[in-house]
Design a protein around this motif. Sequence first.
Motif, short mmCIF file in Angstrom:
data_model
loop_
_atom_site.label_atom_id
_atom_site.label_comp_id
_atom_site.label_asym_id
_atom_site.label_seq_id
_atom_site.Cartn_x
_atom_site.Cartn_y
_atom_site.Cartn_z
N PRO A 19 0.81 -1.24 0.00
CA PRO A 19 0.00 0.00 0.00
C PRO A 19 0.83 1.27 0.00
O PRO A 19 0.92 1.99 0.99
N ASP A 115 2.05 6.79 8.49
CA ASP A 115 1.51 5.88 7.47
C ASP A 115 1.72 4.43 7.89
O ASP A 115 2.27 3.63 7.14
N ASP A 141 -1.70 9.66 6.63
CA ASP A 141 -2.32 9.03 5.47
C ASP A 141 -3.40 8.04 5.92
O ASP A 141 -3.41 7.59 7.07
N ASN A 142 -4.28 7.70 5.02
CA ASN A 142 -5.36 6.71 5.22
C ASN A 142 -6.31 7.12 6.34
O ASN A 142 -6.94 6.27 6.97
#
Length: 195
Positions: A19, A115, A141-142
């Motif tokens: 990812p 992350d 992130d995410n």
Amino acid sequence: MNKQELEKIKQKALEKHIPIIMDDTLEVIERYLKEEKPERILEIGTAVGYSAICFTEFLSENGSIDTIERDVERVKEAKENIKKAEVEDKINIFEGDAVEILPTINKKYDAVFIDAAKGKYPFFLKEALRMIKPNGIIFADNILYKGYVLSDYNKHKQRTAVRNLREYIKEVSENPNLDTEILEVGDGLAISRIM
Ligand code: SAH
Ligand code: MG
């Protein structure tokens, strides 16, 4: 940096379903960091080194990146990739669990990129706040995790991750020393500027 190698590293990572940072997320971070010219960046979650290699482009002349990864195989591949991309002098990998490693680091950073394990985001935030310089930026992130975070989703085994991502958003939003935006790029990106 060797851009041709970077492209190969990216394609291989995508094929293996690692990812890595999404293109639109990287573009947003680039917009912030190109102006800042950070001297020191901390990354939590190296995977195979793709984002760290990309970030070297935004560093000031003698800048460097510290990045943390706990998966032994990925650390090995990241080291190979960093060498291929010709940025060994700019990236330092800490091998191990960020939950254990972060409290042992006592440096100051201009930017932090979170992350890694979503269930640990509130802890990563606490450590990032301890080490961020005034006027620095923390990216996470995410943060919207496939849309679960802002929906009424609360079943399933991802429950702990979702709860902790919501907790992260709450903390950065309520912290009077932070100016935060949550963007719907990629899988969601939180950007918090230290005031
Ligand atoms: N930043 C990378 C992608 C990271 S994927 C890029 O964009 O190219 C997330 C990585 O975080 C995985 O490789 C996983 O092994 C690592 N990770 C998850 N939790 C961690 C932890 N607690 N400590 C260290 N690494 C962790
Ligand atoms: Mg990510």
